[in-house]
Scaffold this motif. Structure first.
Motif, PDB file in Angstrom:
ATOM      1  N   ARG A   1      16.693   5.825 -38.247  1.00  0.00           N
ATOM      2  CA  ARG A   1      17.246   6.917 -37.284  1.00  0.00           C
ATOM      3  C   ARG A   1      16.950   8.299 -36.931  1.00  0.00           C
ATOM      4  N   PRO A   2      17.012   8.699 -36.259  1.00  0.00           N
ATOM      5  CA  PRO A   2      16.476   9.968 -35.893  1.00  0.00           C
ATOM      6  C   PRO A   2      17.570  11.180 -36.510  1.00  0.00           C
ATOM      7  N   ASP A   3      17.391  12.051 -37.032  1.00  0.00           N
ATOM      8  CA  ASP A   3      18.054  13.311 -37.388  1.00  0.00           C
ATOM      9  C   ASP A   3      18.657  13.731 -36.734  1.00  0.00           C
ATOM     10  N   GLU A   4      19.786  13.793 -36.139  1.00  0.00           N
ATOM     11  CA  GLU A   4      19.879  14.140 -34.588  1.00  0.00           C
ATOM     12  C   GLU A   4      21.557  13.166 -33.775  1.00  0.00           C
ATOM     13  N   ARG A   5      21.946  14.213 -32.674  1.00  0.00           N
ATOM     14  CA  ARG A   5      23.331  13.402 -33.022  1.00  0.00           C
ATOM     15  C   ARG A   5      22.404  13.049 -31.454  1.00  0.00           C
ATOM     16  N   PRO A   6      23.129  11.569 -31.103  1.00  0.00           N
ATOM     17  CA  PRO A   6      22.972  10.829 -29.951  1.00  0.00           C
ATOM     18  C   PRO A   6      23.991  11.591 -28.756  1.00  0.00           C
ATOM     19  N   VAL A   7      22.553  11.446 -27.909  1.00  0.00           N
ATOM     20  CA  VAL A   7      23.570  11.661 -26.478  1.00  0.00           C
ATOM     21  C   VAL A   7      24.342  10.646 -25.317  1.00  0.00           C
ATOM     22  N   MET A   8      24.367   8.956 -25.657  1.00  0.00           N
ATOM     23  CA  MET A   8      24.742   8.236 -26.024  1.00  0.00           C
ATOM     24  C   MET A   8      25.025   7.183 -26.378  1.00  0.00           C
ATOM     25  N   TYR A   9      25.513   6.120 -25.954  1.00  0.00           N
ATOM     26  CA  TYR A   9      26.151   4.934 -26.621  1.00  0.00           C
ATOM     27  C   TYR A   9      25.814   3.589 -25.938  1.00  0.00           C
ATOM     28  N   GLN A  10      25.360   2.794 -26.217  1.00  0.00           N
ATOM     29  CA  GLN A  10      25.467   0.981 -25.565  1.00  0.00           C
ATOM     30  C   GLN A  10      25.412   0.453 -25.946  1.00  0.00           C
ATOM     31  N   SER A  11      25.564  -1.003 -25.794  1.00  0.00           N
ATOM     32  CA  SER A  11      25.337  -1.706 -25.847  1.00  0.00           C
ATOM     33  C   SER A  11      24.121  -2.876 -25.061  1.00  0.00           C
ATOM     34  N   TRP A  12      23.515  -3.669 -25.861  1.00  0.00           N
ATOM     35  CA  TRP A  12      23.056  -4.798 -25.390  1.00  0.00           C
ATOM     36  C   TRP A  12      22.858  -6.013 -25.648  1.00  0.00           C
ATOM     37  N   ARG A  13      23.043  -7.265 -24.733  1.00  0.00           N
ATOM     38  CA  ARG A  13      23.754  -8.436 -25.326  1.00  0.00           C
ATOM     39  C   ARG A  13      23.189  -9.963 -24.633  1.00  0.00           C
TER      40      ARG A  13
ATOM     41  N   VAL B   1      23.592   0.707 -29.647  1.00  0.00           N
ATOM     42  CA  VAL B   1      22.682   1.544 -29.833  1.00  0.00           C
ATOM     43  C   VAL B   1      22.954   2.770 -29.267  1.00  0.00           C
ATOM     44  N   ASP B   2      22.530   3.523 -30.414  1.00  0.00           N
ATOM     45  CA  ASP B   2      22.635   4.994 -30.145  1.00  0.00           C
ATOM     46  C   ASP B   2      20.901   5.240 -29.074  1.00  0.00           C
ATOM     47  N   VAL B   3      21.660   6.709 -28.116  1.00  0.00           N
ATOM     48  CA  VAL B   3      20.225   6.695 -27.572  1.00  0.00           C
ATOM     49  C   VAL B   3      20.399   8.918 -27.566  1.00  0.00           C
ATOM     50  N   PHE B   4      18.970   9.126 -27.547  1.00  0.00           N
ATOM     51  CA  PHE B   4      18.530  10.416 -28.093  1.00  0.00           C
ATOM     52  C   PHE B   4      17.854  11.287 -26.591  1.00  0.00           C
ATOM     53  N   ARG B   5      18.417  11.693 -26.541  1.00  0.00           N
ATOM     54  CA  ARG B   5      18.082  13.275 -25.267  1.00  0.00           C
ATOM     55  C   ARG B   5      16.602  12.857 -25.216  1.00  0.00           C
ATOM     56  N   LEU B   6      16.145  12.945 -23.814  1.00  0.00           N
ATOM     57  CA  LEU B   6      14.443  12.855 -23.931  1.00  0.00           C
ATOM     58  C   LEU B   6      13.666  13.780 -23.887  1.00  0.00           C
ATOM     59  N   ARG B   7      12.754  14.326 -24.234  1.00  0.00           N
ATOM     60  CA  ARG B   7      11.959  15.027 -24.473  1.00  0.00           C
ATOM     61  C   ARG B   7      10.174  14.788 -23.210  1.00  0.00           C
ATOM     62  N   ARG B   8      10.222  16.111 -22.838  1.00  0.00           N
ATOM     63  CA  ARG B   8       8.799  16.666 -22.339  1.00  0.00           C
ATOM     64  C   ARG B   8       8.043  16.136 -23.276  1.00  0.00           C
ATOM     65  N   VAL B   9       6.190  15.389 -23.582  1.00  0.00           N
ATOM     66  CA  VAL B   9       5.636  15.423 -24.301  1.00  0.00           C
ATOM     67  C   VAL B   9       3.967  15.553 -23.785  1.00  0.00           C
TER      68      VAL B   9
ATOM     69  N   GLY C   1      30.025  -1.168 -22.743  1.00  0.00           N
ATOM     70  CA  GLY C   1      30.103   0.159 -22.822  1.00  0.00           C
ATOM     71  C   GLY C   1      29.114   0.798 -23.255  1.00  0.00           C
ATOM     72  N   VAL C   2      28.522   1.273 -21.852  1.00  0.00           N
ATOM     73  CA  VAL C   2      27.927   2.132 -21.991  1.00  0.00           C
ATOM     74  C   VAL C   2      28.608   3.300 -21.434  1.00  0.00           C
ATOM     75  N   ARG C   3      28.232   4.703 -22.338  1.00  0.00           N
ATOM     76  CA  ARG C   3      28.791   6.035 -22.639  1.00  0.00           C
ATOM     77  C   ARG C   3      28.337   7.059 -23.260  1.00  0.00           C
ATOM     78  N   PRO C   4      28.729   8.062 -22.578  1.00  0.00           N
ATOM     79  CA  PRO C   4      27.520   9.555 -22.677  1.00  0.00           C
ATOM     80  C   PRO C   4      28.548   9.897 -24.424  1.00  0.00           C
ATOM     81  N   ARG C   5      28.091  10.617 -25.305  1.00  0.00           N
ATOM     82  CA  ARG C   5      28.541  10.892 -26.452  1.00  0.00           C
ATOM     83  C   ARG C   5      29.684  11.559 -26.072  1.00  0.00           C
ATOM     84  N   GLY C   6      31.195  11.373 -26.349  1.00  0.00           N
ATOM     85  CA  GLY C   6      32.357  11.715 -26.196  1.00  0.00           C
ATOM     86  C   GLY C   6      33.088  11.546 -25.481  1.00  0.00           C
ATOM     87  N   LEU C   7      32.403  10.285 -24.140  1.00  0.00           N
ATOM     88  CA  LEU C   7      33.670   9.762 -23.518  1.00  0.00           C
ATOM     89  C   LEU C   7      34.010   8.578 -23.726  1.00  0.00           C
ATOM     90  N   PRO C   8      35.029   7.962 -23.572  1.00  0.00           N
ATOM     91  CA  PRO C   8      35.013   6.287 -23.602  1.00  0.00           C
ATOM     92  C   PRO C   8      34.428   5.648 -22.172  1.00  0.00           C
TER      93      PRO C   8
END
Length: 260
Positions: A25-37, A251-259, A79-86
């Motif tokens: 797990r990355p040492d940062e806060r996710p931006v979104m939560y999801q469940s894949w079934r 699933v925790d989803v983290f922010r997109l980064r330019r590489v 349960g797809v949702r941004p962090r902080g929202l239901p």
């Protein structure tokens, strides 16, 4: 005691690529939560020279036993949702199907390149194309969930944007007991992927997710009829796919980064 799905224990993936660090797990806060079934992983091997021209600059095919792999993966999102929202009903729960292959960036960060992602939620499609720069398409989709010994049935038909036709219909019956795939095996190479790549305006981006290891088992597949691979310019091999099934992960989803 559960049994692992049949798999080779010989490490035949490209050497020198760290495949275990991405599972942490990355040492940062996710931006979104999801469940894949109810995920059905269908995979075919293809010559690398067939798949490599379909990749954007900066990405290299990740191969196993000298072969590239293309995956067709239908499932459902919950349960797809941004962090902080239901989670909100129709916005948070919908079916999805993706066509993908496996890549790395300069010999590290092995991940997924998506040729297409179908979703049965027009708003989610627009948001994902904008936020994650992924090639989402709106599709009418159905999933009939099975039970022990009973088949799961998946159906998808693309609406927009094209190209069309781009459809998928398949049934599967999971078999055996589920367990995590062993690192170094083909099954682990195919399912345990925690980076994704996308492009926009000539730039390459990398996203990351985190979840517990998939509990996977084999599946018997019947009635496969699809044109999603052809819509992506990929010739589907004539042999039956390698089929794996998982009940899913949170699933925790983290922010997109330019590489690049």
């Amino acid at each position: 005691m559960s049994q692992r799905p049949a798999e080779s224990v010989v490490t035949s993936a490209e050497p020198g690529i760290d495949r275990l660090s991405p599972t942490r797990r990355p040492d940062e806060r996710p931006v979104m939560y999801q469940s894949w079934r109810h995920l059905l992983f269908l995979h075919w091997a293809l010559p690398p020279e067939v798949m490599a021209p379909l990749l954007p600059p900066g990405l290299t095919l990740d191969t196993f036993d000298g072969k590239a792999w293309v995956g067709l993966v239908p499932f459902t999102m919950c349960g797809v949702r941004p962090r902080g929202l239901p989670a909100v009903g129709f916005l948070s729960d919908f079916h999805e199907t993706n066509v993908r292959t496996y890549v790395h960036f300069q010999g590290k960060d092995p991940g997924v390149w998506f040729f297409s992602l179908e979703a049965a939620n027009a708003i989610a499609v627009r948001l994902a194309r904008a936020w994650f720069k992924l090639p989402y398409h709106y599709a009418s989709m159905e999933l009939t969930t099975g039970s022990e010994g009973k088949p799961y049935s998946y159906r998808s038909e693309r609406r927009w944007p094209g190209p069309t036709p781009a459809t998928c219909s398949v049934r599967c019956t999971p078999r055996g007991s589920a367990a995590p795939a062993t690192p170094g095996t083909l099954q682990h190479f195919l399912v345990e992927r925690y980076f994704l790549y996308s492009t926009a305006n000539g730039s390459l981006f990398r996203g990351q997710v985190h979840h517990s290891p998939y509990q996977v088992r084999g599946a018997d597949v019947e009635g496969l009829d699809e044109s999603l691979l052809a819509a992506a310019g990929i010739p589907r091999p004539s042999e039956p796919p390698l089929a794996l099934f998982s009940e899913g992960v949170d699933v925790d989803v983290f922010r997109l980064r330019r590489v690049a």
